[in-house]
Design a protein around this motif. Structure first.
Motif, PDB file in Angstrom:
ATOM      1  N   UNK A 151       0.802  -1.273  -0.056  1.00  0.00           N
ATOM      2  CA  UNK A 151      -0.030  -0.057   0.150  1.00  0.00           C
ATOM      3  C   UNK A 151       0.736   1.272   0.113  1.00  0.00           C
ATOM      4  N   UNK A 152       1.981   1.366   0.841  1.00  0.00           N
ATOM      5  CA  UNK A 152       2.644   2.539   0.992  1.00  0.00           C
ATOM      6  C   UNK A 152       3.373   2.991  -0.311  1.00  0.00           C
ATOM      7  N   UNK A 153       3.950   1.603  -1.149  1.00  0.00           N
ATOM      8  CA  UNK A 153       4.326   2.131  -2.424  1.00  0.00           C
ATOM      9  C   UNK A 153       3.430   2.766  -3.384  1.00  0.00           C
ATOM     10  N   UNK A 154       2.432   2.095  -3.526  1.00  0.00           N
ATOM     11  CA  UNK A 154       1.229   2.692  -4.489  1.00  0.00           C
ATOM     12  C   UNK A 154       0.894   4.112  -4.002  1.00  0.00           C
ATOM     13  N   UNK A 155       0.888   4.218  -2.832  1.00  0.00           N
ATOM     14  CA  UNK A 155       0.254   5.518  -2.192  1.00  0.00           C
ATOM     15  C   UNK A 155       1.469   6.689  -2.854  1.00  0.00           C
ATOM     16  N   UNK A 156       2.707   6.219  -2.706  1.00  0.00           N
ATOM     17  CA  UNK A 156       3.738   7.330  -3.082  1.00  0.00           C
ATOM     18  C   UNK A 156       3.625   7.449  -4.465  1.00  0.00           C
ATOM     19  N   UNK A 157       3.516   6.401  -5.341  1.00  0.00           N
ATOM     20  CA  UNK A 157       3.241   6.439  -6.555  1.00  0.00           C
ATOM     21  C   UNK A 157       2.260   7.540  -7.203  1.00  0.00           C
ATOM     22  N   UNK A 158       1.289   7.463  -6.418  1.00  0.00           N
ATOM     23  CA  UNK A 158      -0.206   8.268  -6.668  1.00  0.00           C
ATOM     24  C   UNK A 158       0.288   9.501  -6.507  1.00  0.00           C
ATOM     25  N   UNK A 159       1.402   9.976  -5.821  1.00  0.00           N
ATOM     26  CA  UNK A 159       1.625  11.508  -5.478  1.00  0.00           C
ATOM     27  C   UNK A 159       2.332  11.938  -6.853  1.00  0.00           C
ATOM     28  N   UNK A 162      -1.113  13.811 -11.152  1.00  0.00           N
ATOM     29  CA  UNK A 162      -1.801  15.050 -11.071  1.00  0.00           C
ATOM     30  C   UNK A 162      -3.465  14.906 -10.931  1.00  0.00           C
ATOM     31  N   UNK A 163      -3.838  14.068 -11.891  1.00  0.00           N
ATOM     32  CA  UNK A 163      -5.372  13.946 -11.853  1.00  0.00           C
ATOM     33  C   UNK A 163      -5.813  12.837 -10.751  1.00  0.00           C
ATOM     34  N   UNK A 164      -5.024  12.410  -9.875  1.00  0.00           N
ATOM     35  CA  UNK A 164      -5.582  11.627  -8.544  1.00  0.00           C
ATOM     36  C   UNK A 164      -5.335  12.366  -7.476  1.00  0.00           C
ATOM     37  N   UNK A 165      -6.479  12.125  -6.642  1.00  0.00           N
ATOM     38  CA  UNK A 165      -6.522  12.839  -5.270  1.00  0.00           C
ATOM     39  C   UNK A 165      -6.527  11.437  -4.235  1.00  0.00           C
ATOM     40  N   UNK A 166      -5.564  10.978  -3.547  1.00  0.00           N
ATOM     41  CA  UNK A 166      -5.830   9.865  -2.363  1.00  0.00           C
ATOM     42  C   UNK A 166      -6.560  10.427  -1.266  1.00  0.00           C
ATOM     43  N   UNK A 167      -7.553   9.773  -0.921  1.00  0.00           N
ATOM     44  CA  UNK A 167      -8.588  10.407   0.115  1.00  0.00           C
ATOM     45  C   UNK A 167      -8.475   9.228   1.363  1.00  0.00           C
ATOM     46  N   UNK A 168      -8.022   8.299   0.988  1.00  0.00           N
ATOM     47  CA  UNK A 168      -7.791   7.312   2.309  1.00  0.00           C
ATOM     48  C   UNK A 168      -7.894   5.866   1.733  1.00  0.00           C
ATOM     49  N   UNK A 169      -8.323   4.934   2.686  1.00  0.00           N
ATOM     50  CA  UNK A 169      -8.042   3.602   2.334  1.00  0.00           C
ATOM     51  C   UNK A 169      -9.444   3.069   2.458  1.00  0.00           C
ATOM     52  N   UNK A 170      -9.724   1.814   1.874  1.00  0.00           N
ATOM     53  CA  UNK A 170     -10.985   1.112   1.857  1.00  0.00           C
ATOM     54  C   UNK A 170     -10.704  -0.353   2.119  1.00  0.00           C
ATOM     55  N   UNK A 195      -0.724   4.893   9.922  1.00  0.00           N
ATOM     56  CA  UNK A 195       0.926   4.929   9.447  1.00  0.00           C
ATOM     57  C   UNK A 195       0.991   6.089   8.370  1.00  0.00           C
ATOM     58  N   UNK A 196       0.092   5.828   7.163  1.00  0.00           N
ATOM     59  CA  UNK A 196       0.253   6.620   6.118  1.00  0.00           C
ATOM     60  C   UNK A 196      -0.102   8.022   6.261  1.00  0.00           C
ATOM     61  N   UNK A 197      -0.997   8.492   7.374  1.00  0.00           N
ATOM     62  CA  UNK A 197      -1.230   9.574   7.776  1.00  0.00           C
ATOM     63  C   UNK A 197       0.033  10.417   8.193  1.00  0.00           C
ATOM     64  N   UNK A 198       0.852   9.381   9.229  1.00  0.00           N
ATOM     65  CA  UNK A 198       1.976   9.822  10.095  1.00  0.00           C
ATOM     66  C   UNK A 198       2.885  10.279   8.919  1.00  0.00           C
ATOM     67  N   UNK A 199       3.150   9.568   7.719  1.00  0.00           N
ATOM     68  CA  UNK A 199       4.288   9.577   6.961  1.00  0.00           C
ATOM     69  C   UNK A 199       3.796  10.782   6.035  1.00  0.00           C
ATOM     70  N   UNK A 200       2.645  11.421   6.119  1.00  0.00           N
ATOM     71  CA  UNK A 200       2.317  12.530   5.228  1.00  0.00           C
ATOM     72  C   UNK A 200       2.666  12.273   3.914  1.00  0.00           C
ATOM     73  N   UNK A 201       2.255  11.049   3.319  1.00  0.00           N
ATOM     74  CA  UNK A 201       2.310  10.799   1.965  1.00  0.00           C
ATOM     75  C   UNK A 201       1.054  11.486   1.055  1.00  0.00           C
ATOM     76  N   UNK A 202       0.039  11.568   1.726  1.00  0.00           N
ATOM     77  CA  UNK A 202      -0.862  12.335   1.225  1.00  0.00           C
ATOM     78  C   UNK A 202      -1.218  13.649   1.786  1.00  0.00           C
ATOM     79  N   UNK A 203      -1.961  14.545   1.178  1.00  0.00           N
ATOM     80  CA  UNK A 203      -2.225  15.653   1.973  1.00  0.00           C
ATOM     81  C   UNK A 203      -3.224  15.603   2.980  1.00  0.00           C
ATOM     82  N   UNK A 204      -3.864  16.743   3.373  1.00  0.00           N
ATOM     83  CA  UNK A 204      -4.797  16.659   4.462  1.00  0.00           C
ATOM     84  C   UNK A 204      -6.191  15.901   4.145  1.00  0.00           C
ATOM     85  N   UNK A 205      -6.327  15.762   2.759  1.00  0.00           N
ATOM     86  CA  UNK A 205      -7.443  15.165   2.180  1.00  0.00           C
ATOM     87  C   UNK A 205      -7.565  13.769   2.484  1.00  0.00           C
ATOM     88  N   UNK A 206      -6.373  13.254   3.036  1.00  0.00           N
ATOM     89  CA  UNK A 206      -6.380  11.787   3.111  1.00  0.00           C
ATOM     90  C   UNK A 206      -6.887  11.554   4.792  1.00  0.00           C
TER      91      UNK A 206
END
Ligand code: PLP
Length: 237
Positions: A151-159, A162-170, A195-206
């Motif tokens: 998960x972490x790796x794909x979350x990093x790739x999503x950054x 530009x046309x995808x905004x990561x809002x969380x997990x399901x 864990x992902x929130x702590x890493x600040x991989x995504x923005x505040x919308x995560x």
């Protein structure tokens, strides 16, 4: 009271009780009503009752039902018009073009290839897609969803998209009567989420953790769900 209203109220009070047990604010939990097996009239009833977040699990049906509901809303301007459709089921890449203009959120992103498709389609349509990464927290039981370790790796790739905004997990709870196992899966999703929130991989919308269906949403709420996806408890006998 009509049946649908009664059942929704029961689900809401079950959510409130689960929040009470663990000291959560009930306002943190959004009820997403899954209409995949519902009659059109029952969906209209849900909208008349004021619910706006609706979910479908198949692209074809999402397209059809959302169009029928748009027509219904057009003829009923007194009703709230801002219905939000969520795509919650497995999404094939060739269906992305149908889903993107309709869905306010895609809960089921689970491969880089699908992300690439969503991003390039989003670019050509001028849409920034809100997505959740679907995590397979129960290992062997499910076909879809990323392994926890990926998960972490794909979350990093999503950054870089530009046309995808990561809002969380399901995640989906495992199909079992073993409540402890279900709870451990939801807990794993929650830990990963933090864990992902702590890493600040995504923005505040995560900030969304979509988990819990009719059979297990109480546990999901106790374990930190911010969105529960409920269908049969509302629409079936
Ligand atoms: C069908 C479905 C739900 C709702 O399940 P119910 O048991 O009917 O509440 C939730 N999430 C997903 C991904 C689904 O496909």
């Amino acid at each position: 009271m009509p049946k649908i209203a009664e059942r929704i109220n029961k689900v809401k009070s079950t959510i409130a009780d689960a929040c009470d047990r663990v000291g959560r604010d009930v306002g943190e939990v959004k009820l997403l009503i899954v209409t995949k097996a519902a009659e059109l009239n029952d969906i209209k009833e849900v909208i008349r009752l004021g619910y706006k977040d609706l979910g479908e699990s198949r692209a074809q049906r999402l397209k059809k039902v959302s169009a029928e509901i748009s027509e219904f809303l057009y003829k009923n301007p007194q009703l709230a018009q801002d219905i939000r459709w969520h795509m919650i089921g497995h999404l094939q890449r060739n269906k992305v073009k149908h889903v993107l203009p309709i869905a306010c959120m895609i809960h089921s992103l689970d491969t880089l290839r699908l992300a690439e498709q969503i991003n390039s389609r989003g670019e050509s349509e001028g849409i920034k897609a809100k997505v959740l990464l679907q995590v397979n927290t129960s290992q062997e039981e499910q076909k879809y969803g990323l392994p926890v370790g990926a998960v972490t790796h794909l979350a990093e790739q999503l950054m870089t998209f530009p046309n995808i905004e990561l809002h969380g997990l399901m995640t989906m709870g495992p199909l079992t009567k073993d409540r402890d196992f279900i709870r451990s899966c939801f807990r794993r999703a929650r830990e990963l989420f933090e864990e992902l929130r702590g890493k600040n991989i995504a923005g505040p919308e995560f900030k969304e953790l979509s988990m819990g269906m009719s059979s297990d949403y109480e546990i999901a709420v106790e374990e930190g769900a911010t969105i529960v996806r409920i269908g049969s408890a509302i629409f079936s006998e």
